[in-house]
Design a protein around this motif. Structure first.
Motif, PDB file in Angstrom:
ATOM      1  N   UNK A 254      12.833  16.041  52.483  1.00 14.07           N
ATOM      2  CA  UNK A 254      13.922  15.323  53.139  1.00 14.07           C
ATOM      3  C   UNK A 254      14.545  14.290  52.210  1.00 14.07           C
ATOM      4  N   UNK A 255      13.709  13.595  51.456  1.00 15.80           N
ATOM      5  CA  UNK A 255      14.229  12.602  50.516  1.00 15.80           C
ATOM      6  C   UNK A 255      15.075  13.270  49.443  1.00 15.80           C
ATOM      7  N   UNK A 256      14.640  14.438  48.963  1.00 14.49           N
ATOM      8  CA  UNK A 256      15.410  15.151  47.945  1.00 14.49           C
ATOM      9  C   UNK A 256      16.761  15.598  48.481  1.00 14.49           C
ATOM     10  N   UNK A 355      14.262   7.712  40.668  1.00 12.71           N
ATOM     11  CA  UNK A 355      15.058   7.481  41.867  1.00 12.71           C
ATOM     12  C   UNK A 355      16.527   7.632  41.505  1.00 12.71           C
ATOM     13  N   UNK A 356      17.357   7.813  42.519  1.00 12.83           N
ATOM     14  CA  UNK A 356      18.784   7.990  42.324  1.00 12.83           C
ATOM     15  C   UNK A 356      19.552   6.899  43.052  1.00 12.83           C
ATOM     16  N   UNK A 378      23.790  -0.693  45.176  1.00 13.86           N
ATOM     17  CA  UNK A 378      22.850  -0.196  44.160  1.00 13.86           C
ATOM     18  C   UNK A 378      21.537  -0.962  44.223  1.00 13.86           C
ATOM     19  N   UNK A 379      21.631  -2.282  44.441  1.00 14.81           N
ATOM     20  CA  UNK A 379      20.417  -3.092  44.566  1.00 14.81           C
ATOM     21  C   UNK A 379      19.598  -2.649  45.771  1.00 14.81           C
ATOM     22  N   UNK A 380      20.259  -2.414  46.906  1.00 12.25           N
ATOM     23  CA  UNK A 380      19.556  -1.988  48.117  1.00 12.25           C
ATOM     24  C   UNK A 380      18.851  -0.656  47.886  1.00 12.25           C
ATOM     25  N   UNK A 381      19.541   0.302  47.264  1.00 12.29           N
ATOM     26  CA  UNK A 381      18.940   1.614  47.024  1.00 12.29           C
ATOM     27  C   UNK A 381      17.779   1.525  46.041  1.00 12.29           C
ATOM     28  N   UNK A 382      17.922   0.709  45.001  1.00 12.52           N
ATOM     29  CA  UNK A 382      16.836   0.555  44.029  1.00 12.52           C
ATOM     30  C   UNK A 382      15.623  -0.099  44.680  1.00 12.52           C
ATOM     31  N   UNK A 383      15.862  -1.141  45.484  1.00 11.04           N
ATOM     32  CA  UNK A 383      14.768  -1.831  46.154  1.00 11.04           C
ATOM     33  C   UNK A 383      14.087  -0.922  47.166  1.00 11.04           C
ATOM     34  N   UNK A 384      14.889  -0.149  47.893  1.00 10.24           N
ATOM     35  CA  UNK A 384      14.324   0.770  48.877  1.00 10.24           C
ATOM     36  C   UNK A 384      13.410   1.788  48.193  1.00 10.24           C
ATOM     37  N   UNK A 385      13.831   2.285  47.036  1.00  5.25           N
ATOM     38  CA  UNK A 385      12.997   3.252  46.319  1.00  5.25           C
ATOM     39  C   UNK A 385      11.700   2.613  45.845  1.00  5.25           C
ATOM     40  N   UNK A 387      10.111  -0.056  47.010  1.00  2.00           N
ATOM     41  CA  UNK A 387       9.245  -0.612  48.048  1.00  2.00           C
ATOM     42  C   UNK A 387       8.912   0.377  49.157  1.00  2.00           C
ATOM     43  N   UNK A 388       9.312   1.623  49.006  1.00  2.00           N
ATOM     44  CA  UNK A 388       9.021   2.608  50.043  1.00  2.00           C
ATOM     45  C   UNK A 388       7.515   2.822  50.169  1.00  2.00           C
ATOM     46  N   UNK A 389       6.972   2.851  51.389  1.00  2.00           N
ATOM     47  CA  UNK A 389       5.541   3.155  51.554  1.00  2.00           C
ATOM     48  C   UNK A 389       5.197   4.576  51.124  1.00  2.00           C
ATOM     49  N   UNK A 390       6.235   5.407  50.950  1.00  2.00           N
ATOM     50  CA  UNK A 390       6.009   6.793  50.520  1.00  2.00           C
ATOM     51  C   UNK A 390       6.208   6.960  49.016  1.00  2.00           C
ATOM     52  N   UNK A 391       6.332   5.863  48.290  1.00  2.00           N
ATOM     53  CA  UNK A 391       6.620   5.961  46.865  1.00  2.00           C
ATOM     54  C   UNK A 391       5.558   6.748  46.115  1.00  2.00           C
ATOM     55  N   UNK A 392       4.288   6.409  46.314  1.00  2.00           N
ATOM     56  CA  UNK A 392       3.223   7.092  45.578  1.00  2.00           C
ATOM     57  C   UNK A 392       3.128   8.566  45.972  1.00  2.00           C
ATOM     58  N   UNK A 393       3.119   8.917  47.273  1.00  2.00           N
ATOM     59  CA  UNK A 393       3.114  10.345  47.613  1.00  2.00           C
ATOM     60  C   UNK A 393       4.311  11.096  47.028  1.00  2.00           C
ATOM     61  N   UNK A 394       5.487  10.476  47.041  1.00  2.00           N
ATOM     62  CA  UNK A 394       6.660  11.133  46.459  1.00  2.00           C
ATOM     63  C   UNK A 394       6.493  11.312  44.955  1.00  2.00           C
ATOM     64  N   UNK A 395       5.966  10.301  44.283  1.00  2.00           N
ATOM     65  CA  UNK A 395       5.744  10.415  42.836  1.00  2.00           C
ATOM     66  C   UNK A 395       4.722  11.499  42.531  1.00  2.00           C
ATOM     67  N   UNK A 396       3.682  11.578  43.348  1.00  2.00           N
ATOM     68  CA  UNK A 396       2.660  12.600  43.151  1.00  2.00           C
ATOM     69  C   UNK A 396       3.247  14.004  43.342  1.00  2.00           C
ATOM     70  N   UNK A 397       4.074  14.158  44.383  1.00  2.00           N
ATOM     71  CA  UNK A 397       4.688  15.463  44.655  1.00  2.00           C
ATOM     72  C   UNK A 397       5.718  15.811  43.588  1.00  2.00           C
TER      73      UNK A 397
END
Length: 522
Positions: A254-256, A355-356, A378-385, A387-397
Motif C-alpha cells: 500500500x505504501x508503494x 523514501x519519496x 516536503x518536511x511533513x513527508x520526510x518526517x512522516x517517513x 517517524x512511521x512505526x512501520x519504518x523498520x518493517x518497510x525497510x526490511x521488506x
C-alpha cells in the motif's frame, strides 16, 4: 626515528589466526551485484585541505590507514561470490605488523593532479575497486607532484611543525557502496584526520598500531564477531507470527502504491556514460542567512531543496501537469538499530532506507508562497517517513525485494537460468485491482545535513579543510543532487551522466535550481 614493527605484546601464533567471513545481506547484495561489471555505486569522498607536508607523508598516512583497517575489518575484506545466494565478506587478519602495513600500502596511492582530475578518473576511468580491494585511498597535492616520504620529524603540534607552510592537498576516500554509506564515509574521514592531524608522532602511531593489531588478533582467535553485522541483523526482531508478516507485506504494498510520479528528464542515446559533478558553494555569511530564513518558515535547508528542485522543474517541464513530480531520497537507519548492536563494533556497514517526496508539478500562481508551502509539505513527508512505526518493517521488506530483484537481474546479465520458483510461504492478498499509477522519479536527492557536526575540526588544528565533494560511479543515465553544509558553507552539486540526457534540458534545470536558491533563500 626508526619505527619498530615488532609487537610489544605477545600475540598468538600468526599461522593459527582464522579468517572471518559472513554472508552479504539482501541490501548489501543489491548493491554488490550491479557493481560487478563497472563499479556502479562505488562511492568516493573528496576532501580538499591545507596541512604541513609532514602530516601527509606516506609513512604517516600508511600507519593511520593500517590502524583504521584493523579497527574496521570490512575495509580490508575481500568478496567471495560462490553463487547468487552465497556471497561473502572474507577477512584474513594480517599475521604480522609488517603485513598490516603492507596491506595498507597496497590499498593507497599518491598521484599528481587536481581534485577535478582525480574525481573524473575515479568516476569515468577504469574501475579503481574490485572484489579483492573494496576500499582505497588516493592523495595528491595541487602542485601536481606525488608527495615524498622524508625522514620522520617532530609531532604535528610541535611549534616548528605548526609554523611551516600548509600547502593544499586532495584526498579521495574510495569504498564500495555495499561496504557502507555516507555516514560511514564521513565518520571515517573525521577519525582519519583526527589521527593524521593529532598530537601523536609516528613512533606513537606505531605503538597504537601494535596495540590495535594485538586486539584484532585476540578477537579473531576468540571468535568474537570479527566482522560487523549487517543492518538487517541489527534491526529489532519481527514478532515472527504469520499474520504479522502478512500485515507488514500488505502495508509495504500500500505504501508503494502511494508513490506516484510522472516526470522524467528527456533521455539521450548513442554515447558512452560520462559523469560530471558541477558543484556550487555559497559563502558562509549567506549560508547563515539562508538557515535563518528557513528556520523562520519552519523548515530545514533539506526541505527547502526539495521545493527548489520542484519549482525548477515546474519552470522547465513541458506539460503533464496532471501528474505529480516525485523525488527519492535516502534515510539514515542507524537510529533505529538495536542499542547493543548499534555502533560499538564498527560504523562501517550499509544502513540506508528510502523514501519519496511527491509534490505538484505545476507552477503555483503565487510562486513565493507556493514555494514555502511545498517546502513544508516536503518536511511533513520526510518526517512522516522517518517517524512511521512501520519504518523498520518497510525497510526490511524493501531490502528483501531489492535482493530478489538484484539476483534476478544478475542472472539475466550472466545468461544464467533462474532457479525453480518456490511457493510463497505467506501469500499476500491483493490490496486492490485498480491499474497501477506511474511511479517515475525525476531526480534523487542526497541531503547530508550539517557535516560540521561530524568533523571535529578542533581535534586536528594543523589541518584546514576547505572543500568537500562526494558521489559515486553511476550507471548510464544516472542523476543525483547533493546538498550539505560544510566549513560553514552550503554546498549544492549535481552528479549526472552528461551523455545520458538531453543536454539543454538538464542545463536549464540546473541553472533554475541555482537561481531558485538565490530567489527563495537569498
Amino acid at each position: 626515528m626508526t619505527v619498530s614493527l615488532e609487537p610489544t605484546t605477545i600475540a598468538p601464533a600468526p599461522d593459527k589466526v582464522p579468517a572471518a567471513h559472513r554472508q552479504l545481506s539482501d541490501i548489501e547484495a543489491s548493491y554488490f551485484l550491479p557493481a560487478r561489471a563497472n563499479g556502479v555505486n562505488d562511492m568516493y569522498l573528496h576532501l580538499g585541505f591545507n596541512a604541513p607536508a609532514e602530516l601527509v607523508r606516506r609513512s604517516r598516512v600508511r600507519l593511520v590507514w593500517a590502524i583504521l583497517r584493523l579497527r574496521h575489518p570490512l575495509l580490508a575484506s575481500r568478496i567471495d561470490m560462490r553463487d547468487y545466494e552465497d556471497i561473502r565478506f572474507v577477512y584474513a587478519p594480517p599475521p604480522t605488523l609488517a603485513a598490516a602495513l603492507e596491506d595498507a600500502d597496497q590499498a593507497m596511492d599518491y598521484r599528481a593532479g587536481d581534485k577535478d582530475a582525480l574525481i573524473d578518473e575515479y568516476l569515468n576511468g577504469p574501475r579503481t575497486l574490485h572484489n579483492d580491494r573494496i576500499s582505497y585511498l588516493i592523495l595528491s597535492d595541487t602542485a601536481g607532484t606525488a608527495l615524498p616520504t622524508p625522514p620522520a620529524s617532530p609531532g604535528p603540534h610541535d611549534s616548528a611543525a605548526n609554523s611551516r607552510p600548509r600547502p593544499n592537498h586532495d584526498l579521495l576516500i574510495c569504498a564500495t557502496h555495499f561496504l557502507g554509506d555516507g555516514m560511514a564515509l564521513h565518520t571515517f574521514a573525521n577519525d582519519f584526520f583526527g589521527l593524521i592531524g593529532g598530537s601523536a608522532n609516528e613512533g606513537e602511531l606505531s605503538e597504537l598500531l601494535n596495540e590495535t593489531w594485538c586486539t584484532a588478533i585476540k578477537r579473531a582467535m576468540d571468535g568474537k564477531g570479527t566482522l560487523p553485522a549487517s543492518t538487517e541483523d541489527r534491526f529489532p526482531p519481527s514478532s515472527g507470527s504469520r499474520l504479522r508478516r502478512v500485515a507488514e507485506k500488505v502495508d509495504f504494498q500500500r505504501n508503494q502504491e502511494k508513490q506516484i510520479g510522472g516526470h522524467a528528464f528527456p533521455r539521450a542515446k548513442g554515447k558512452a556514460r560520462h559523469t560530471i559533478v558541477p558543484t556550487v558553494p555559497f559563502p558562509a555569511d549567506r549560508t547563515k542567512a539562508m538557515l535563518k530564513k528557513c528556520k523562520e518558515h519552519g523548515v530545514s535547508i533539506s526541505a527547502a531543496l526539495f521545493a527548489i528542485c520542484n519549482i525548477a522543474w515546474a519552470r522547465t517541464a513541458r506539460g503533464q501537469w496532471e501528474l505529480p513530480m516525485m523525488m527519492y531520497s535516502a534515510l539514515n537507519m542507524r537510529p533505529y538499530l538495536l542499542a547493543e548492536k548499534a555502533l560499538h563494533d564498527s560504523y562501517w556497514f550499509l544502513a540506508v532506507g528510502y523514501f519519496n517526496v511527491v509534490l505538484p508539478s505545476f507552477l503555483p500562481s503565487d510562486v513565493a508562497a507556493g514555494f514555502w508551502h511545498r517546502a513544508r509539505a516536503a518536511k511533513v513527508q520526510s518526517t512522516r517517513a522517518a517517524k512511521s512505526p512501520m519504518l523498520v518493517p518497510r525497510a526490511r521488506e524493501m531490502a528483501r525485494e531489492r535482493g530478489i530483484r538484484a539476483r534476478q537481474w544478475a542472472r539475466e546479465d550472466d545468461g544464467v537460468a533462474p532457479p525453480p520458483a518456490a511457493a510463497p510461504a505467506a501469500p499476500v492478498p491483493a490490496v486492490n485491482s485498480t491499474p497501477k499509477a506511474p511511479s517515475t522519479a525525476l531526480i534523487g536527492l542526497s541531503l547530508l545535513g550539517n557535516l560540521d557536526g561530524i568533523y571535529k575540526h578542533a581535534n586536528f588544528p594543523a589541518v584546514k579543510m576547505h572543500t568537500l565533494t562526494t558521489g559515486s560511479r553511476q550507471r548510464a543515465g544516472g542523476m543525483l543532487l547533493f546538498g550539505y553544509t560544510f566549513a560553514g558553507k552550503l554546498w549544492v552539486s549535481l552528479g549526472y551522466d552528461e551523455n545520458g540526457f538531453e543536454r539543454e534540458t538538464v542545463q536549464a534545470y540546473w541553472s533554475r535550481v541555482l537561481a531558485g536558491i538565490e530567489e527563495f533563500l537569498g
